[in-house]
Design a protein around this motif. Structure first.
Motif, PDB file in Angstrom:
ATOM      1  N   MET A  78       2.231  -6.149  11.539  1.00 45.08           N
ATOM      2  CA  MET A  78       1.587  -7.337  10.686  1.00 45.08           C
ATOM      3  C   MET A  78       0.552  -6.113   9.734  1.00 45.08           C
ATOM      4  O   MET A  78       0.437  -6.305   8.622  1.00 45.08           O
ATOM      5  CB  MET A  78       0.810  -8.354  11.227  1.00 45.08           C
ATOM      6  CG  MET A  78       0.002  -9.258  10.384  1.00 45.08           C
ATOM      7  SD  MET A  78      -1.162 -10.252  11.196  1.00 45.08           S
ATOM      8  CE  MET A  78      -2.455  -9.246  11.767  1.00 45.08           C
ATOM      9  N   LEU A  90       7.303  -8.224   6.759  1.00 44.18           N
ATOM     10  CA  LEU A  90       6.684  -9.713   7.087  1.00 44.18           C
ATOM     11  C   LEU A  90       7.830 -10.569   7.861  1.00 44.18           C
ATOM     12  O   LEU A  90       7.314 -11.360   8.605  1.00 44.18           O
ATOM     13  CB  LEU A  90       6.253 -10.278   5.857  1.00 44.18           C
ATOM     14  CG  LEU A  90       4.957  -9.692   5.255  1.00 44.18           C
ATOM     15  CD1 LEU A  90       4.821 -10.317   3.915  1.00 44.18           C
ATOM     16  CD2 LEU A  90       3.757  -9.789   6.337  1.00 44.18           C
ATOM     17  N   LEU A  93       7.808 -10.415  11.575  1.00 39.84           N
ATOM     18  CA  LEU A  93       6.779 -11.250  12.317  1.00 39.84           C
ATOM     19  C   LEU A  93       7.368 -12.434  12.901  1.00 39.84           C
ATOM     20  O   LEU A  93       6.967 -12.985  13.815  1.00 39.84           O
ATOM     21  CB  LEU A  93       5.778 -11.518  11.285  1.00 39.84           C
ATOM     22  CG  LEU A  93       4.910 -10.184  10.764  1.00 39.84           C
ATOM     23  CD1 LEU A  93       3.754 -10.644   9.830  1.00 39.84           C
ATOM     24  CD2 LEU A  93       4.270  -9.379  11.985  1.00 39.84           C
TER      25      LEU A  93
END
Length: 124
Positions: A78, A90, A93
């Motif tokens: 992150m 991203l 994640l």
């Protein structure tokens, strides 16, 4: 009607203590609530998937229920994604491969084991 009302100690619920004939001192009992902290011990395991583990609370062997939670590797991904504005990071994640795994008892829900992810590749 010649009946006397109940004494103060009987009405309030205290315990009367006789000091002299005809005199009473009212004492109260206090209830103290003490918080109880339950601690559980769990072990670090290399397993991502559910496996058979002994639950000390249920005192039986159970197949663990897994839960993916953000951990150290997730935080590194992150921070890199935010600092360098790398949008494809991203999407990582959302992937369970960068999250830590908690193994819980399916019956009582207690934490039995934990798998910590390492971003360097040595812990996966």
């Amino acid at each position: 009607m010649d009946t006397a009302p109940p004494s103060y100690s009987a009405a309030v619920g205290g315990n009367p203590v006789q000091t002299q004939p005809g005199q009473q001192i009212l004492t109260q009992q206090a209830v103290v609530l003490v918080p109880v902290i339950l601690t559980t011990q769990f072990k670090i395991v290399p397993y991502d998937k559910p496996y058979v583990e002994y639950c000390p609370v249920c005192k039986t062997n159970v197949t663990t229920r897994t839960k993916y939670v953000p951990g150290g590797c997730w935080s590194v991904v992150m921070i890199l994604a935010i600092l360098f504005l790398i949008l494809p990071l991203l999407f990582l994640l959302c992937w369970s491969g960068v999250k830590d795994v908690r193994h819980h008892c399916p019956t009582c829900g207690s934490l039995l084991a934990y798998k910590r992810r390492m971003c360097g590749g040595s812990g996966n």
